[in-house]
Design an enzyme around this catalytic site. Structure first.
Site, PDB file in Angstrom:
ATOM      1  N   THR A  64       0.770  -1.127   0.005  1.00  0.00           N
ATOM      2  CA  THR A  64      -0.064   0.019  -0.086  1.00  0.00           C
ATOM      3  C   THR A  64       0.998   1.292   0.056  1.00  0.00           C
ATOM      4  O   THR A  64       1.694   1.474   1.140  1.00  0.00           O
ATOM      5  CB  THR A  64      -0.952   0.029   1.174  1.00  0.00           C
ATOM      6  N   LYS A 121      -7.208   1.321  -2.893  1.00  0.00           N
ATOM      7  CA  LYS A 121      -6.783   0.789  -1.638  1.00  0.00           C
ATOM      8  C   LYS A 121      -7.008   1.868  -0.410  1.00  0.00           C
ATOM      9  O   LYS A 121      -7.426   1.619   0.536  1.00  0.00           O
ATOM     10  CB  LYS A 121      -5.219   0.557  -1.695  1.00  0.00           C
TER      11      LYS A 121
END
Length: 292
Positions: free
Chosen positions: A101, A176
């Protein structure tokens, strides 16, 4: 589409989630070259047949599909764009997939630099934590060229069950951020609900049986609330990494002129816990906020 016999996968980052992901690829029959800053974290994979590389450069020289899942955007940038990184040392027609991420901006930069060398780059962050990784049930959000996604789709199926192409480079990371924004406020509600049950003299496990399958149901309620009740705060996903994600989302939202009060509150609460020494606990340790 690359076939197993033609594919050598490089895997960089063998932490809580990456180790399970790499294991699934080994089990599927792919030759695997691994690198991690701490070699001990890769020992189990090496024992199963993975080959050790001494640097991202060595991975890039040996593999034609490279997957990374490391800690922070600065780590991603160093692994991909540093002097001993993947892009400077990678070969034409290699596929590189960052599943960390990270920031949408960095994902776009990596895509651009990879494209100059004829390397196909995808940003493909995941959700599902340690459980999803162990059971190969991760949600995978993919950005980049659709042709590259289609070429890697079969490989993704060894890692997850909800695999969705989101759009151009950076789109996986933006998706995300949506995921993390939803989790942040939800986790506050989950912790408050469990604490409320305890304060009311209820059995929280029995309460969960009622509320986890109704309108209040969520992944965090079903998977992390039982850990809270059991006093299990081991990391499926570290608080320190969640704070990193929250900061990315706050920065991206601010750049778009968007106010995110729920996210700001979650950052405040998690930051206070981190300052009390909980940065290496799992995100479910937010439960301890009420015990300060």
């Amino acid at each position: 589409m690359l076939q197993i016999k033609d594919t050598i996968i490089g895997f960089i980052g063998t932490g809580v989630i990456g180790k399970s992901m790499a294991g699934h690829l080994l089990d599927a029959g792919y030759p695997l070259v691994v690198y991690s800053r701490t070699k001990e974290k890769a020992n189990d994979l090496i024992a199963k047949g993975a080959k050790w590389a001494k640097s991202p450069k060595e991975v890039a020289e040996k593999a034609n599909v490279i997957i990374t899942i490391v800690g922070y955007p600065a780590d991603v940038e160093e692994v991909y764009l540093g002097e001993n990184g993947i892009i400077p040392n990678g070969r034409e027609n290699t596929y590189v997939i960052d599943m960390t991420t990270s920031t949408p901006t960095l994902a776009s930069k990596i895509y651009s630099e990879a494209n100059k060398k004829g390397i196909f780059a995808l940003d493909a962050p995941v959700s599902g934590g340690d459980i999803g990784a162990k059971e190969a049930r991760l949600s995978i959000m993919v950005g980049g060229d659709e042709e590259a996604f289609l070429a890697m789709e079969q490989l993704f199926k060894h890692l997850g069950t909800n695999i969705i192409y989101q759009g151009k480079a950076g789109s996986g990371q933006h998706t995300k951020m949506c995921n993390q924004i939803a989790i942040a406020s939800n986790m506050i509600g989950v912790c408050e609900a469990i604490k409320y049950a305890e304060k009311a003299g209820l059995d929280p496990e029995t309460v969960l049986k009622s509320i986890s399958t109704g309108a209040a149901g969520s992944w965090s309620l079903s998977n992390l609330a039982p850990r809270m009740i059991a006093g299990n705060f081991a990391p499926g996903f570290y608080i320190k990494h969640f704070i990193k994600d929250i900061n990315i989302a706050l920065q991206e939202a601010d750049a778009m002129g968007m106010v995110t009060p729920g996210l700001a509150l979650a950052k405040k609460m998690y930051k206070e816990l981190a300052e009390l020494g909980e940065e290496n606990s799992g995100t479910q340790a937010l439960y301890k906020y009420w015990d300060r």
